[in-house]
Write a protein that holds these residues in place. Structure first.
Motif, PDB file in Angstrom:
ATOM      1  N   ALA A  27      40.602 -24.121  35.558  1.00 45.04           N
ATOM      2  CA  ALA A  27      40.730 -25.427  36.174  1.00 45.04           C
ATOM      3  C   ALA A  27      40.468 -26.544  35.171  1.00 45.04           C
ATOM      4  O   ALA A  27      39.745 -26.383  34.189  1.00 45.04           O
ATOM      5  N   VAL A  28      41.083 -27.682  35.461  1.00 43.48           N
ATOM      6  CA  VAL A  28      40.769 -28.925  34.776  1.00 43.48           C
ATOM      7  C   VAL A  28      39.980 -29.781  35.755  1.00 43.48           C
ATOM      8  O   VAL A  28      40.388 -29.964  36.906  1.00 43.48           O
ATOM      9  N   VAL A  29      38.840 -30.296  35.324  1.00 44.54           N
ATOM     10  CA  VAL A  29      37.984 -31.131  36.174  1.00 44.54           C
ATOM     11  C   VAL A  29      37.983 -32.538  35.601  1.00 44.54           C
ATOM     12  O   VAL A  29      37.689 -32.742  34.411  1.00 44.54           O
ATOM     13  N   LEU A  30      38.316 -33.526  36.442  1.00 42.88           N
ATOM     14  CA  LEU A  30      38.481 -34.910  36.012  1.00 42.88           C
ATOM     15  C   LEU A  30      37.360 -35.790  36.558  1.00 42.88           C
ATOM     16  O   LEU A  30      37.077 -35.770  37.764  1.00 42.88           O
ATOM     17  N   LEU A  31      36.758 -36.582  35.662  1.00 48.34           N
ATOM     18  CA  LEU A  31      35.675 -37.496  36.015  1.00 48.34           C
ATOM     19  C   LEU A  31      36.087 -38.927  35.676  1.00 48.34           C
ATOM     20  O   LEU A  31      36.363 -39.249  34.518  1.00 48.34           O
ATOM     21  N   ARG A  46      48.428 -34.792  38.692  1.00 47.74           N
ATOM     22  CA  ARG A  46      49.761 -34.325  39.078  1.00 47.74           C
ATOM     23  C   ARG A  46      50.659 -34.118  37.867  1.00 47.74           C
ATOM     24  O   ARG A  46      51.621 -33.355  37.941  1.00 47.74           O
ATOM     25  N   ALA A  47      50.324 -34.791  36.773  1.00 43.98           N
ATOM     26  CA  ALA A  47      51.092 -34.589  35.541  1.00 43.98           C
ATOM     27  C   ALA A  47      50.781 -33.245  34.899  1.00 43.98           C
ATOM     28  O   ALA A  47      51.496 -32.817  34.000  1.00 43.98           O
ATOM     29  N   LEU A  48      49.719 -32.595  35.360  1.00 46.00           N
ATOM     30  CA  LEU A  48      49.368 -31.259  34.868  1.00 46.00           C
ATOM     31  C   LEU A  48      49.891 -30.218  35.844  1.00 46.00           C
ATOM     32  O   LEU A  48      49.185 -29.286  36.216  1.00 46.00           O
ATOM     33  N   GLY A  49      51.116 -30.379  36.276  1.00 46.22           N
ATOM     34  CA  GLY A  49      51.707 -29.545  37.312  1.00 46.22           C
ATOM     35  C   GLY A  49      51.506 -28.061  37.065  1.00 46.22           C
ATOM     36  O   GLY A  49      51.740 -27.567  35.968  1.00 46.22           O
ATOM     37  N   GLY A  50      51.067 -27.368  38.109  1.00 49.06           N
ATOM     38  CA  GLY A  50      50.832 -25.935  38.012  1.00 49.06           C
ATOM     39  C   GLY A  50      49.401 -25.566  37.719  1.00 49.06           C
ATOM     40  O   GLY A  50      49.007 -24.405  37.878  1.00 49.06           O
ATOM     41  N   ARG A  51      48.601 -26.532  37.311  1.00 51.32           N
ATOM     42  CA  ARG A  51      47.194 -26.258  37.019  1.00 51.32           C
ATOM     43  C   ARG A  51      46.317 -26.547  38.242  1.00 51.32           C
ATOM     44  O   ARG A  51      46.602 -27.432  39.049  1.00 51.32           O
ATOM     45  N   ARG A  52      45.232 -25.807  38.376  1.00 48.86           N
ATOM     46  CA  ARG A  52      44.215 -26.143  39.368  1.00 48.86           C
ATOM     47  C   ARG A  52      43.421 -27.316  38.807  1.00 48.86           C
ATOM     48  O   ARG A  52      42.931 -27.268  37.662  1.00 48.86           O
ATOM     49  N   VAL A  53      43.313 -28.369  39.584  1.00 48.59           N
ATOM     50  CA  VAL A  53      42.610 -29.579  39.142  1.00 48.59           C
ATOM     51  C   VAL A  53      41.602 -29.971  40.209  1.00 48.59           C
ATOM     52  O   VAL A  53      41.905 -29.974  41.408  1.00 48.59           O
TER      53      VAL A  53
END
Length: 276
Positions: A27-31, A46-53
């Motif tokens: 996953a990518v976690v955004l702060l 959403r620009a990281l389409g296909g990744r769990r965010v």
């Protein structure tokens, strides 16, 4: 690409709200940054389409508890650790902007087992004067809230990328539109961020990508010192960008973020190729 809202309850009674977009691990976690919320990072996610965010509303912001009892850096770190241990299953790529980058750095220093890579957009190890922190609090206290409409908020705040993000995040109540943060909390948070944390920064073991804007808030000396004193840091510079490059220099920011995840990107492309 569906998104769900999930809440994590902390030990001190704070509610931390997260938006989860399902996809491939890790996953990518955004702060987000100070006086913002996860909403402004949804286009990045959403620009990281296909990744769990996982997008986190840090305490005092967004849909999380507006006036938490504890605004210390330690409380912010504990929140993110709890989110990671609750909502993710393996070390994550931790991404933060400004205050969020500072939080992310401290999490990576405290819990390297939970973080595989750190991406900091316009972040550093702390600093700033008491006068600057007071001025920031005064600025937010000067807002004539509630605004009678979003249009009135635009007229009062302006129509730049950052101001539009503030307006889009306003909460509608019976008597008007309110920001999803409290000015006094914002000032307390930035005062805590102002404490220099060189020891923590120098202890970060995971790879770091430090992304700076040419029109951002840091001097060349500050940027160079941060990179020089880190263990494994790659610097990326964005041209024509402000401190809020994720808003006003989106394409270059997303390109830098994607480039910071080469291994994950190759894995994702491999999976797509195998399905063809």
């Amino acid at each position: 690409m569906g998104a769900t809202t999930q809440q994590v309850q902390t030990d001190d009674g704070t509610t931390v709200s997260c938006t989860v977009i399902e996809g491939d691990e890790p996953a990518v976690v955004l702060l987000h940054g100070l006086a913002g919320s996860s909403r402004e990072l949804l286009p990045t996610a959403r620009a990281l389409g296909g990744r769990r965010v996982v997008l986190v509303d840090q305490r005092g912001h967004g849909l999380s508890t507006t006036r938490p009892a504890d605004t210390s850096r330690e409380a912010f770190v504990a929140d993110v650790v709890q989110v990671l241990t609750t909502l993710t299953s393996q070390p994550v790529v931790l991404v933060g902007q400004s205050m969020g980058a500072h939080t992310a750095m401290l999490v990576a220093a405290a819990r390297p087992d939970l973080v595989s890579r750190l991406v900091m957009l316009e972040g550093n190890q702390g600093g700033g004067s008491e006068a600057d922190h007071q001025a920031l609090g005064d600025f937010f206290r000067s807002w004539d809230v509630p605004f009678v409409s979003r249009a009135a908020a635009v007229e009062a705040l302006g129509d730049g990328p950052l101001q539009r993000a503030w307006v889009e995040d306003l909460e509608r109540r019976a008597d008007g539109w309110y920001p999803r943060f409290d000015a006094d909390v914002v000032q307390a948070v930035i005062t805590a961020v102002g404490e220099e944390r060189w020891a923590e920064w120098e202890s970060v073991e995971v790879p770091v990508v430090a992304v700076f804007a040419d029109g951002g808030m840091f001097t060349e000396q500050q940027k160079a010192e941060l990179v020089a004193r880190g263990r494994d840091v790659r610097r990326v510079d964005l041209a024509g960008a402000s401190h809020d490059a994720h808003l006003d220099c989106f394409d270059a920011w997303v390109a830098a973020l994607r480039d910071a995840l080469p291994d994950a990107a190759r894995q994702l492309e491999g999976k797509r190729g195998s399905r063809a």
